[in-house]
Design an enzyme around this catalytic site. Sequence first.
Site, PDB file in Angstrom:
ATOM      1  N   SER A 169      -5.203  -7.955  -9.103  1.00  0.00           N
ATOM      2  CA  SER A 169      -5.990  -8.043 -10.336  1.00  0.00           C
ATOM      3  C   SER A 169      -5.605  -9.235 -11.229  1.00  0.00           C
ATOM      4  CB  SER A 169      -5.897  -6.735 -11.120  1.00  0.00           C
ATOM      5  OG  SER A 169      -6.503  -5.703 -10.373  1.00  0.00           O
ATOM      6  N   LYS A 186      -4.030   7.104 -12.753  1.00  0.00           N
ATOM      7  CA  LYS A 186      -5.470   7.151 -13.047  1.00  0.00           C
ATOM      8  C   LYS A 186      -5.935   8.473 -13.673  1.00  0.00           C
ATOM      9  CE  LYS A 186      -7.410   3.837  -9.758  1.00  0.00           C
ATOM     10  NZ  LYS A 186      -8.412   3.631  -8.701  1.00  0.00           N
ATOM     11  N   ASP A 203     -14.754   2.171 -10.700  1.00  0.00           N
ATOM     12  CA  ASP A 203     -14.695   2.274  -9.233  1.00  0.00           C
ATOM     13  C   ASP A 203     -16.058   2.627  -8.620  1.00  0.00           C
ATOM     14  OD1 ASP A 203     -12.066   1.546  -8.802  1.00  0.00           O
ATOM     15  OD2 ASP A 203     -11.287   3.585  -8.910  1.00  0.00           O
ATOM     16  N   ALA A 250     -10.542  12.164   0.912  1.00  0.00           N
ATOM     17  CA  ALA A 250     -10.936  13.049  -0.192  1.00  0.00           C
ATOM     18  C   ALA A 250      -9.998  12.857  -1.390  1.00  0.00           C
ATOM     19  CB  ALA A 250     -10.909  14.502   0.279  1.00  0.00           C
ATOM     20  N   GLY A 251      -9.485  11.637  -1.568  1.00  0.00           N
ATOM     21  CA  GLY A 251      -8.601  11.345  -2.692  1.00  0.00           C
ATOM     22  C   GLY A 251      -9.381  10.831  -3.895  1.00  0.00           C
ATOM     23  N   ASN A 293     -11.614  14.961   6.204  1.00  0.00           N
ATOM     24  CA  ASN A 293     -10.287  14.640   5.680  1.00  0.00           C
ATOM     25  C   ASN A 293      -9.191  15.292   6.513  1.00  0.00           C
ATOM     26  OD1 ASN A 293      -8.827  13.295   3.579  1.00  0.00           O
ATOM     27  ND2 ASN A 293      -8.277  15.311   2.756  1.00  0.00           N
ATOM     28  N   ARG A 294      -7.981  14.689   6.438  1.00  0.00           N
ATOM     29  CA  ARG A 294      -6.826  15.253   7.144  1.00  0.00           C
ATOM     30  C   ARG A 294      -6.557  16.673   6.648  1.00  0.00           C
ATOM     31  NH1 ARG A 294      -1.269  12.149   6.127  1.00  0.00           N
ATOM     32  NH2 ARG A 294      -1.864  12.692   4.005  1.00  0.00           N
TER      33      ARG A 294
HETATM   34  P1  NDP Z   1      -5.306   8.946  -2.627  1.00  0.00           P
HETATM   35  O1  NDP Z   1      -3.838   9.005  -2.425  1.00  0.00           O
HETATM   36  O2  NDP Z   1      -5.926   9.638  -3.774  1.00  0.00           O
HETATM   37  O3  NDP Z   1      -6.023   9.513  -1.274  1.00  0.00           O
HETATM   38  C1  NDP Z   1      -5.591   9.134   0.009  1.00  0.00           C
HETATM   39  C2  NDP Z   1      -6.547   9.663   1.083  1.00  0.00           C
HETATM   40  O4  NDP Z   1      -6.129   9.159   2.359  1.00  0.00           O
HETATM   41  C3  NDP Z   1      -6.547  11.187   1.220  1.00  0.00           C
HETATM   42  O5  NDP Z   1      -7.811  11.620   1.647  1.00  0.00           O
HETATM   43  C4  NDP Z   1      -5.493  11.417   2.313  1.00  0.00           C
HETATM   44  O6  NDP Z   1      -5.672  12.624   3.031  1.00  0.00           O
HETATM   45  C5  NDP Z   1      -5.800  10.249   3.239  1.00  0.00           C
HETATM   46  N1  NDP Z   1      -4.660   9.852   4.062  1.00  0.00           N
HETATM   47  C6  NDP Z   1      -3.533   9.221   3.664  1.00  0.00           C
HETATM   48  N2  NDP Z   1      -2.724   8.999   4.722  1.00  0.00           N
HETATM   49  C7  NDP Z   1      -3.352   9.497   5.797  1.00  0.00           C
HETATM   50  C8  NDP Z   1      -3.016   9.584   7.191  1.00  0.00           C
HETATM   51  N3  NDP Z   1      -1.872   9.079   7.661  1.00  0.00           N
HETATM   52  N4  NDP Z   1      -3.902  10.170   8.033  1.00  0.00           N
HETATM   53  C9  NDP Z   1      -5.064  10.674   7.574  1.00  0.00           C
HETATM   54  N5  NDP Z   1      -5.436  10.628   6.255  1.00  0.00           N
HETATM   55  C10 NDP Z   1      -4.592  10.052   5.397  1.00  0.00           C
HETATM   56  O7  NDP Z   1      -5.661   7.387  -2.629  1.00  0.00           O
HETATM   57  P2  NDP Z   1      -6.965   6.659  -3.220  1.00  0.00           P
HETATM   58  O8  NDP Z   1      -8.145   7.520  -3.006  1.00  0.00           O
HETATM   59  O9  NDP Z   1      -6.680   6.173  -4.574  1.00  0.00           O
HETATM   60  O10 NDP Z   1      -7.027   5.363  -2.279  1.00  0.00           O
HETATM   61  C11 NDP Z   1      -7.338   5.434  -0.895  1.00  0.00           C
HETATM   62  C12 NDP Z   1      -7.394   4.040  -0.293  1.00  0.00           C
HETATM   63  O11 NDP Z   1      -8.437   3.277  -0.879  1.00  0.00           O
HETATM   64  C13 NDP Z   1      -6.119   3.204  -0.512  1.00  0.00           C
HETATM   65  O12 NDP Z   1      -5.846   2.512   0.669  1.00  0.00           O
HETATM   66  C14 NDP Z   1      -6.492   2.219  -1.589  1.00  0.00           C
HETATM   67  O13 NDP Z   1      -5.813   0.979  -1.451  1.00  0.00           O
HETATM   68  C15 NDP Z   1      -7.978   2.029  -1.347  1.00  0.00           C
HETATM   69  N6  NDP Z   1      -8.702   1.704  -2.584  1.00  0.00           N
HETATM   70  C16 NDP Z   1      -9.473   0.573  -2.594  1.00  0.00           C
HETATM   71  C17 NDP Z   1     -10.187   0.233  -3.708  1.00  0.00           C
HETATM   72  C18 NDP Z   1     -11.004  -1.009  -3.699  1.00  0.00           C
HETATM   73  O14 NDP Z   1     -11.414  -1.463  -4.769  1.00  0.00           O
HETATM   74  N7  NDP Z   1     -11.306  -1.586  -2.543  1.00  0.00           N
HETATM   75  C19 NDP Z   1     -10.166   1.064  -4.928  1.00  0.00           C
HETATM   76  C20 NDP Z   1      -9.333   2.264  -4.807  1.00  0.00           C
HETATM   77  C21 NDP Z   1      -8.632   2.549  -3.668  1.00  0.00           C
HETATM   78  P3  NDP Z   1      -4.982  14.015   2.544  1.00  0.00           P
HETATM   79  O15 NDP Z   1      -5.922  14.626   1.530  1.00  0.00           O
HETATM   80  O16 NDP Z   1      -4.865  14.790   3.779  1.00  0.00           O
HETATM   81  O17 NDP Z   1      -3.645  13.640   1.944  1.00  0.00           O
END
Ligand code: NDP
Length: 273
Positions: A17, A66, A102, A127-128, A150-151
């Site tokens: 950023s 956030k 976002d 689902a994050g 989702n996982r």
């Molecule tokens: P969160 O931590 O809120 O969510 C992470 C998600 O990824 C969950 O659904 C989690 O599943 C899943 N996950 C993580 N590790 C694994 C794994 N090893 N195997 C399977 N599923 C997995 O993160 P965010 O939602 O904030 O961000 C997610 C991604 O998006 C990040 O990589 C981030 O960099 C990117 N991002 C990009 C943006 C952009 O502008 N391009 C903006 C915001 C985010 P579970 O529920 O099972 O834990």
Amino acid sequence: MGKSFAVIGDPIDHSLSPNIHSAAFRELNLDSSYIAYRIPVGELAEGIEGLKKIKIDGFNITIPHKVEMMKYLDKIDESCSLIGAVNTVKNMDGVLKGYNTDMDGFLDPLKKRSITIANKKVLLLGAGGAARAIVAGFAKEKAKSITIANRTLENAEKLSEFAKKIGLDSNPIKIEDVGDSAKDYDFIINATSIGLKNELSPISLKGINEKTIVYDIVYMPMNTDFIKKAKEEGATVIYGYEMLLGQAVRAFEIWHGIEAPYNAMKKALLGGV
Ligand code: NDP
């Protein structure tokens, strides 16, 4: 007096950023600065006090603040209350107003390509927090339905409830149950963090075609395995950096009230400066 901006989070040193916003200031000759400021979990209240003391004009919020940041807002934009998380704050003489850019950031590259969302079927992986903003975006644009894979099934179920509440037909599944169903969808979005560490695509993309829109929100690396496999099948691909740019452009416009210099910001992000 010059204006000052920041991004807060932890970790924060790899944030892109500062580069994106500084490029915009240079392009438009604005007397503004933008820094990355590390605030660890549990120190948000003191961190915000510090930012108010130096009369920061605005800041972005990233992982892990956030959701918690919502507590410190005096005013909440609709985008922010809908998603339940804030990524952009404007400071108006000590009054903090929160926004979530976002959702618009996610939709921006689709709009730029004039891609229709209405009545289309979506497969969302993850689902994050980011997935939640994406669900809100597809609801707003009236997609036909969204399958959330989702996982952890429980997290998919919660997000699916949210989708239904805001008027989007939805069903939750476990990510390994996607099987060979990718070809049944118009949009396939990766909103998990899979790819960040060069992992293989979380699902098979066999059978998709040039009409399928494949969008990875992971932006580093740019060419994830998920994107590569989509290209092999001839799909239309959208990169994570495009969402990152989209949300930065929207934040810029909230703070400065003028059109953001998209191309200069893109050039900074892709290392072309
Ligand atoms: P969160 O931590 O809120 O969510 C992470 C998600 O990824 C969950 O659904 C989690 O599943 C899943 N996950 C993580 N590790 C694994 C794994 N090893 N195997 C399977 N599923 C997995 O993160 P965010 O939602 O904030 O961000 C997610 C991604 O998006 C990040 O990589 C981030 O960099 C990117 N991002 C990009 C943006 C952009 O502008 N391009 C903006 C915001 C985010 P579970 O529920 O099972 O834990």
